[in-house]
Design an enzyme around this catalytic site. Structure first.
Site, short mmCIF file in Angstrom:
data_model
loop_
_atom_site.label_atom_id
_atom_site.label_comp_id
_atom_site.label_asym_id
_atom_site.label_seq_id
_atom_site.Cartn_x
_atom_site.Cartn_y
_atom_site.Cartn_z
N ASP A 10 0.86 -1.17 0.00
CA ASP A 10 0.00 0.00 0.00
C ASP A 10 0.91 1.23 0.00
O ASP A 10 2.05 1.17 0.48
CB ASP A 10 -0.86 -0.06 1.26
CG ASP A 10 -1.59 1.23 1.52
OD1 ASP A 10 -2.28 1.70 0.61
OD2 ASP A 10 -1.46 1.77 2.64
N ASP A 12 -0.11 4.96 0.81
CA ASP A 12 -0.32 5.98 1.85
C ASP A 12 -0.47 5.35 3.23
O ASP A 12 -1.35 4.52 3.45
CB ASP A 12 -1.56 6.81 1.51
CG ASP A 12 -1.41 7.52 0.16
OD1 ASP A 12 -0.29 7.94 -0.17
OD2 ASP A 12 -2.42 7.62 -0.58
N ASP A 24 0.69 16.76 -4.33
CA ASP A 24 1.94 17.51 -4.36
C ASP A 24 3.15 16.61 -4.08
O ASP A 24 3.33 16.17 -2.95
CB ASP A 24 1.86 18.63 -3.31
CG ASP A 24 3.10 19.50 -3.30
OD1 ASP A 24 4.06 19.22 -4.07
OD2 ASP A 24 3.12 20.46 -2.50
N ASN A 53 -5.20 2.84 -3.57
CA ASN A 53 -6.50 3.46 -3.82
C ASN A 53 -6.32 4.97 -3.88
O ASN A 53 -5.76 5.55 -2.95
CB ASN A 53 -7.48 3.17 -2.66
CG ASN A 53 -8.03 1.76 -2.65
OD1 ASN A 53 -7.78 0.96 -3.54
ND2 ASN A 53 -8.80 1.46 -1.62
N SER A 55 -9.04 7.47 -4.48
CA SER A 55 -10.40 7.91 -4.78
C SER A 55 -10.51 9.43 -4.91
O SER A 55 -11.53 9.93 -5.37
CB SER A 55 -11.37 7.41 -3.69
OG SER A 55 -11.12 8.07 -2.47
N CYS A 87 -5.99 2.58 -8.28
CA CYS A 87 -7.44 2.63 -8.51
C CYS A 87 -7.90 4.07 -8.38
O CYS A 87 -7.77 4.65 -7.31
CB CYS A 87 -8.19 1.75 -7.52
SG CYS A 87 -9.98 2.11 -7.54
N CYS A 97 -11.19 -2.92 -8.86
CA CYS A 97 -9.81 -2.69 -8.40
C CYS A 97 -9.72 -2.11 -6.99
O CYS A 97 -8.75 -2.37 -6.28
CB CYS A 97 -9.04 -1.82 -9.39
SG CYS A 97 -9.95 -0.52 -10.24
N LYS A 99 -9.39 -1.56 -3.34
CA LYS A 99 -9.29 -2.40 -2.16
C LYS A 99 -10.48 -2.08 -1.24
O LYS A 99 -10.80 -0.90 -1.13
CB LYS A 99 -7.97 -2.15 -1.42
CG LYS A 99 -6.73 -2.55 -2.23
CD LYS A 99 -5.44 -2.13 -1.52
CE LYS A 99 -5.18 -0.64 -1.58
NZ LYS A 99 -3.86 -0.22 -1.01
N ASP A 124 -1.70 -0.82 5.85
CA ASP A 124 -1.95 -0.28 7.19
C ASP A 124 -3.40 -0.36 7.62
O ASP A 124 -3.71 0.03 8.74
CB ASP A 124 -1.45 1.18 7.29
CG ASP A 124 -2.24 2.13 6.40
OD1 ASP A 124 -2.57 1.75 5.26
OD2 ASP A 124 -2.53 3.26 6.86
#
Ligand SMILES: [Mg+2]
Ligand SMILES: [Zn+2]
Length: 198
Positions: A10, A12, A24, A53, A55, A87, A97, A99, A124
């Protein structure tokens, strides 16, 4: 335990400190020990990939180009990763896709020509591990303050930080191994769900 051939991470909160909907590249900060942990995996011939992910793209908070720029910065600092899966959809888009759905894990494993059962997903939150489980991969949870206690208690395998997760999946170095069989990485991967349309 079968040999681990690929580790899918993952982004983030796992590879880099979570900046919600980050657009950024200058705000990308790897977590402590991430570089060394990834170098250790690569030194063992283990492929590495990212499954993320985003979104914020569906929500209109950043563009795909923003996300690509941030990913490029992550790749500069912690790569090169062998595969990137992103995703861009929202929770209500019904995509395959996002999670905890298994699509990105299956796709990334396919890109690496690796059986999902030979992949470990490190994340996490519970949905990272659920995506791994549904894909037939193994999972290791590295909790952050954002991780819910029930996600931690439900995880088949938990490590306090990314370097510890990597040590866990590599096992102790030769010579350091206690007598007896090598450690077994807990897994309740179960049966993978049948693949739906791409
Ligand atoms: Mg995360
Ligand atoms: Zn999606």
């Amino acid at each position: 335990m079968s040999r681990v051939k690929a580790v899918l991470l993952d982004r983030d909160g796992t590879l880099v400190h979570d900046v919600p909907y980050n657009a950024d590249p200058a705000l990308v900060r790897p977590v402590e020990g991430a570089r060394e942990a990834l170098a250790e995996l690569r030194a063992h011939g283990i492929r590495t990939g990212v499954v993320t992910n985003q979104s914020g793209i569906a929500r209109g908070l950043l563009t795909e180009a923003d996300a690509r720029r941030v990913n490029r910065r992550v790749d500069e600092l912690l790569g090169p990763f062998d595969v990137w899966a992103l995703c861009p959809h929202g929770p209500d888009d019904g995509c395959h896709c996002r999670k905890p759905r298994p699509g990105m894990v299956l796709w990334a494993a396919g890109r690496l020509c690796t059986d999902p059962a030979d992949c470990v997903v490190i994340g996490d939150i519970g949905s990272d591990l659920e995506a791994a489980r549904r894909a037939g991969a193994r999972g290791i949870l590295v909790p952050t303050p954002q991780t819910l206690p029930e996600e931690t208690s439900a995880a088949p395998c938990v490590a306090p930080d990314l370097p510890a997760a990597v040590r866990l999946l590599l096992g102790p170095p030769p010579g350091d191994r206690p007598p007896g069989p090598p450690p077994v990485l807990a897994s309740d991967a179960g049966r993978p769900e049948p693949r739906r349309g791409a």
